[in-house]
Design a protein around this motif. Structure first.
Motif, short mmCIF file in Angstrom:
data_model
loop_
_atom_site.label_atom_id
_atom_site.label_comp_id
_atom_site.label_asym_id
_atom_site.label_seq_id
_atom_site.Cartn_x
_atom_site.Cartn_y
_atom_site.Cartn_z
N THR A 166 0.85 -1.19 0.00
CA THR A 166 0.00 0.00 0.00
C THR A 166 0.89 1.23 0.00
OG1 THR A 166 -0.12 0.03 2.42
CG2 THR A 166 -1.85 -1.15 1.25
N GLU A 167 0.39 2.27 -0.65
CA GLU A 167 1.12 3.54 -0.72
C GLU A 167 0.11 4.65 -0.57
OE1 GLU A 167 3.41 6.90 -1.88
OE2 GLU A 167 1.73 6.19 -3.05
N ALA A 168 0.47 5.69 0.19
CA ALA A 168 -0.51 6.69 0.60
C ALA A 168 -1.08 7.47 -0.57
CB ALA A 168 0.12 7.66 1.60
N THR A 169 -0.39 7.50 -1.71
CA THR A 169 -0.88 8.30 -2.83
C THR A 169 -1.44 7.46 -3.97
OG1 THR A 169 1.37 8.34 -3.73
CG2 THR A 169 0.70 10.19 -2.35
N SER A 170 -0.82 6.32 -4.27
CA SER A 170 -1.23 5.56 -5.45
C SER A 170 -2.02 4.30 -5.10
CB SER A 170 0.01 5.16 -6.27
OG SER A 170 0.91 4.40 -5.49
N GLY A 171 -2.42 4.13 -3.83
CA GLY A 171 -3.31 3.03 -3.50
C GLY A 171 -2.57 1.75 -3.17
N LYS A 172 -3.15 0.61 -3.57
CA LYS A 172 -2.65 -0.70 -3.16
C LYS A 172 -2.51 -1.60 -4.36
CE LYS A 172 -7.25 -2.57 -2.37
NZ LYS A 172 -7.96 -1.42 -2.92
N ALA A 173 -1.77 -2.68 -4.18
CA ALA A 173 -1.61 -3.70 -5.20
C ALA A 173 -1.13 -4.97 -4.54
CB ALA A 173 -0.65 -3.26 -6.29
N ALA A 174 -1.63 -6.10 -4.99
CA ALA A 174 -1.16 -7.39 -4.51
C ALA A 174 0.01 -7.83 -5.36
CB ALA A 174 -2.28 -8.43 -4.57
N ILE A 175 1.09 -8.24 -4.73
CA ILE A 175 2.29 -8.64 -5.48
C ILE A 175 2.60 -10.12 -5.32
CG2 ILE A 175 3.28 -6.34 -5.35
CD1 ILE A 175 5.10 -7.33 -3.12
N ALA A 176 1.96 -10.80 -4.39
CA ALA A 176 2.24 -12.23 -4.22
C ALA A 176 1.10 -12.89 -3.49
CB ALA A 176 3.54 -12.44 -3.46
N CYS A 177 0.79 -14.11 -3.90
CA CYS A 177 -0.15 -14.98 -3.19
C CYS A 177 0.20 -16.39 -3.61
CB CYS A 177 -1.60 -14.64 -3.52
SG CYS A 177 -2.79 -15.52 -2.49
N LYS A 178 1.08 -17.00 -2.86
CA LYS A 178 1.69 -18.25 -3.30
C LYS A 178 1.66 -19.30 -2.20
CE LYS A 178 6.15 -17.72 -3.82
NZ LYS A 178 7.43 -17.11 -4.19
N GLN A 179 1.90 -20.53 -2.61
CA GLN A 179 1.94 -21.62 -1.65
C GLN A 179 3.22 -21.56 -0.84
OE1 GLN A 179 1.87 -25.48 -3.40
NE2 GLN A 179 1.78 -26.58 -1.46
N PHE A 180 3.06 -21.73 0.46
CA PHE A 180 4.21 -21.75 1.38
C PHE A 180 4.49 -23.21 1.72
CE2 PHE A 180 6.93 -21.31 4.85
CZ PHE A 180 7.35 -20.00 4.99
N ARG A 181 5.52 -23.75 1.17
CA ARG A 181 5.84 -25.16 1.38
C ARG A 181 6.70 -25.33 2.62
NH1 ARG A 181 4.53 -28.17 -3.05
NH2 ARG A 181 4.09 -27.03 -4.97
N GLY A 182 6.55 -26.48 3.25
CA GLY A 182 7.36 -26.79 4.41
C GLY A 182 6.80 -26.20 5.69
N ARG A 183 7.60 -26.22 6.73
CA ARG A 183 7.20 -25.71 8.03
C ARG A 183 7.22 -24.18 8.03
NH1 ARG A 183 10.48 -28.31 12.78
NH2 ARG A 183 8.84 -27.17 13.90
N HIS A 184 6.27 -23.59 8.73
CA HIS A 184 6.17 -22.14 8.79
C HIS A 184 6.99 -21.60 9.96
CE1 HIS A 184 2.17 -21.92 6.34
NE2 HIS A 184 3.07 -22.68 5.78
N THR A 185 8.30 -21.84 9.92
CA THR A 185 9.18 -21.34 10.96
C THR A 185 9.56 -19.89 10.67
OG1 THR A 185 11.08 -22.22 9.74
CG2 THR A 185 10.09 -23.63 11.44
N PHE A 186 10.06 -19.20 11.68
CA PHE A 186 10.34 -17.77 11.54
C PHE A 186 11.42 -17.50 10.51
CE2 PHE A 186 13.51 -19.18 14.52
CZ PHE A 186 14.62 -18.37 14.29
N ASP A 187 12.43 -18.38 10.42
CA ASP A 187 13.49 -18.14 9.45
C ASP A 187 13.02 -18.37 8.02
OD1 ASP A 187 13.12 -20.78 10.08
OD2 ASP A 187 15.21 -21.35 9.80
N GLN A 188 12.13 -19.35 7.82
CA GLN A 188 11.58 -19.59 6.49
C GLN A 188 10.68 -18.43 6.05
OE1 GLN A 188 12.39 -22.05 4.42
NE2 GLN A 188 13.80 -22.91 5.93
#
Length: 576
Positions: free
Chosen positions: A170-192
């Protein structure tokens, strides 16, 4: 005699009389009418000289219907301009389209309605498109556009994405845009998670100087991810430095140079408020000796009503006859739904609730339990308003957070007067939980500057004079710290006079153009949103893309289809 009696009344001249049918005279001063909008019309009494009862009936039972006055309805019926007849499609040669316009409209139609990409190959669809008159009519443009549409949507595999990781900017002047929506493989650990965020930012050239903050939920993996890899010092926290890290050799520094470095972290305010209700509030109600029993009994009887009316059509019909409204069945993921469900029950008189309980063979609700639900809904009403505000998307900037939290705490504490012993301690519990969970946000530099730089708020929400002076000092210091390489025309005034003029200016966003320094501060600190609700809406849209007939949709194609639909654009977008 009937027509004469009806014509002499105020009801006959009422603008909304056409929604009711005159039935009979009740007595010399009242009439009996029937509502034509009700599923099962029943007798309604109204005075000859007043229609207030009928007005209340429309507002209470048919608030979701757009009412039309009698005069306007007659005019529309006579003119025929707004009748429900289906309009005929006409393709006159006077409205010929250019080929590039057709090439733009066809893929927009496919993307907006989330149709299969093979729609362009359908003979019936190509036949419809061929009937559109174009200046240089041929099929090559459509085929070329289909190629452009499918170009970024190739290289698919056959594994559907069960776990999704979404990123929106999101940007205060030009609005919003989605840049990623992907599968997260493996364990959802903090480093990953840190590595995934770093990879997405690197892919789109989002360096640290371009990203103001990242907004996520309160998951422990996200919190630890930014705690470990966030550059600089966290807002309101003291960073402890290990002596060994200070004495690192040059080789060790080079070895650690490849670590992920993430921008500052903001926790989702909406998720935080939900946690307060589901944890602190529920725990207090369930453990407080005065409210424990009545809380459990009242919620259990409400749950029994929700279950009965949602699973039995006969029960649902009985509810509609008694209460004229259906009950709202709450969902587990959103506390707002629980509040709406409780509030809908408290809108019904206790006698009607117990009549339903008797018909459904459920334990009746007593006066004490009904009073508890009333007080609970009254206390939590400001909470629901705050949640709705912070879950906004288009005009909800980060500067909305601090004023909303301050007003929420003030209104919650104001509810202490007049409460029974069952709930008189609940407002203090809520305010204490807010101060604890938002300790790193309340009165932080980023939150205060974001709020004061929004013309909608400025200092209007601040009551203490010392706090007003502190925020003004922060704004003055921030203005003086801005680079001075700009032309003199962009900085006509000194910081202090400019700030005074800004605080006295109109509360509209356009006023920022008169104060370039404050405008830069507003753009910087209001770029994030206070909650991660926009990304959750991206996930909701994903269920419309990944339909049962698309069960072999690959990861890459799923992401591109979703981003095409969410961003509502195909051509001339850099992210594709």
């Amino acid at each position: 005699m009937k027509a004469a009696a009806e014509s002499d009344s105020t009801f006959a001249r009422w603008a909304y009389a056409h929604y009711f049918q005159f039935d009979r005279d009740k007595d010399t001063n009242n009439l009996i009418v029937k509502c034509t909008l009700c599923v099962k019309p029943k007798d309604l009494s109204t005075s000859r000289n007043s229609t207030s009862n009928l007005t209340k009936h429309l507002a209470r039972c048919h608030a979701n219907i757009k009412l039309v006055t009698k005069k306007r309805k007659q005019t529309e019926d006579e003119s025929g301009e707004k009748t429900a007849k289906q309009q005929k499609l006409t393709f006159s040669h006077s409205a010929m389209l250019e080929p590039r316009e057709v090439r733009r409209l066809v893929p927009e139609y496919v993307v907006e309605d989330m149709l299969p990409l093979s729609t362009g190959e359908s003979p019936s669809f190509r036949n419809i498109v061929s009937k559109i008159p174009v200046q240089a009519s041929n099929d090559t443009g459509i085929n070329k556009n289909k190629t452009n549409l499918k170009g970024p949507l190739k290289n698919s595999n056959t594994c559907p994405p069960p776990l999704i990781f979404g990123v929106q900017i999101t940007e205060a002047t030009s609005g919003k845009a989605a840049i990623a929506c992907k599968q997260f493989r493996g364990r959802h650990t903090f480093d990953q998670i840190a590595a995934e965020i770093e990879e997405i930012f690197s892919e789109y050239g989002l360096t640290h100087d371009k990203v103001t903050a990242c907004v996520t939920d309160n998951g422990t993996n996200f919190v630890k991810c930014f705690k470990e890899y966030q550059y600089g010092e966290a807002e309101g926290e003291v960073e402890l430095t290990d002596l060994q890290s200070v004495l690192l050799t040059a080789e060790e520094e080079d070895a650690q140079a490849g670590l992920c470095v993430l921008p500052p972290h903001h926790r989702c305010a909406a998720h935080t408020l939900n946690l307060i209700v589901n944890n602190e509030v529920d725990k207090w109600l369930a453990t407080n000796p005065v409210s424990r029993v009545v809380y459990r009994n009242a919620t259990a009887k409400c749950s029994a009503l929700w279950t009965k009316t949602s699973r039995s059509t006969v029960a649902s019909d009985c509810l509609e006859e008694v209460g004229e409204k259906k009950l709202i069945v709450p969902t587990v993921t959103r506390w707002n739904k629980f509040y709406d469900a409780y509030a809908r029950i408290t809108e019904m008189p206790l006698t009607n609730i117990n009549n339903l309980c008797t018909q459904f063979q459920i334990k009746c609700m007593n006066d004490r339990e009904y009073q508890f639900l009333k007080e609970y809904c009254a206390i939590m009403k400001p909470f629901t308003v705050a949640l709705d505000i912070l879950q906004g998307e288009d005009t909800c900037f980060y500067g909305t957070l601090q004023p909303t939290i301050e007003v929420l705490m003030a209104k919650t504490l104001a509810m202490r007067n007049g409460l029974s012993p069952m709930t008189n301690g609940l407002p203090e519990v809520i305010v204490g939980a807010i101060k604890t969970r938002f300790a790193a946000t309340i009165d932080s530099k980023a939150a205060l500057l974001a709020s004061v730089s929004l013309p909608k708020f400025k200092l209007r929400w601040v009551k203490e004079e010392t706090k007003r002076d502190h925020i003004t000092f922060l704004l003055t210091t921030e203005c003086r710290s801005l680079p001075t390489e700009e032309p003199a025309a962009l900085m006509p005034d000194a910081p202090q006079p400019a700030i005074t003029s800004y605080l006295n200016s109109a509360p509209v966003m356009e006023s920022l153009h008169q104060f370039p320094r404050i405008k830069r501060i507003a753009l910087r600190y209001n770029a994030p949103t206070p909650s991660s609700a926009p990304v959750e809406r991206l996930f909701s849209l994903g269920s419309l893309v990944l339909t049962p007939k698309r069960n072999r949709l690959g990861d890459g194609r799923f992401q591109r289809l979703l981003l095409l639909r969410y961003n509502s654009c195909i051509e001339h977008r850099k992210i594709y």
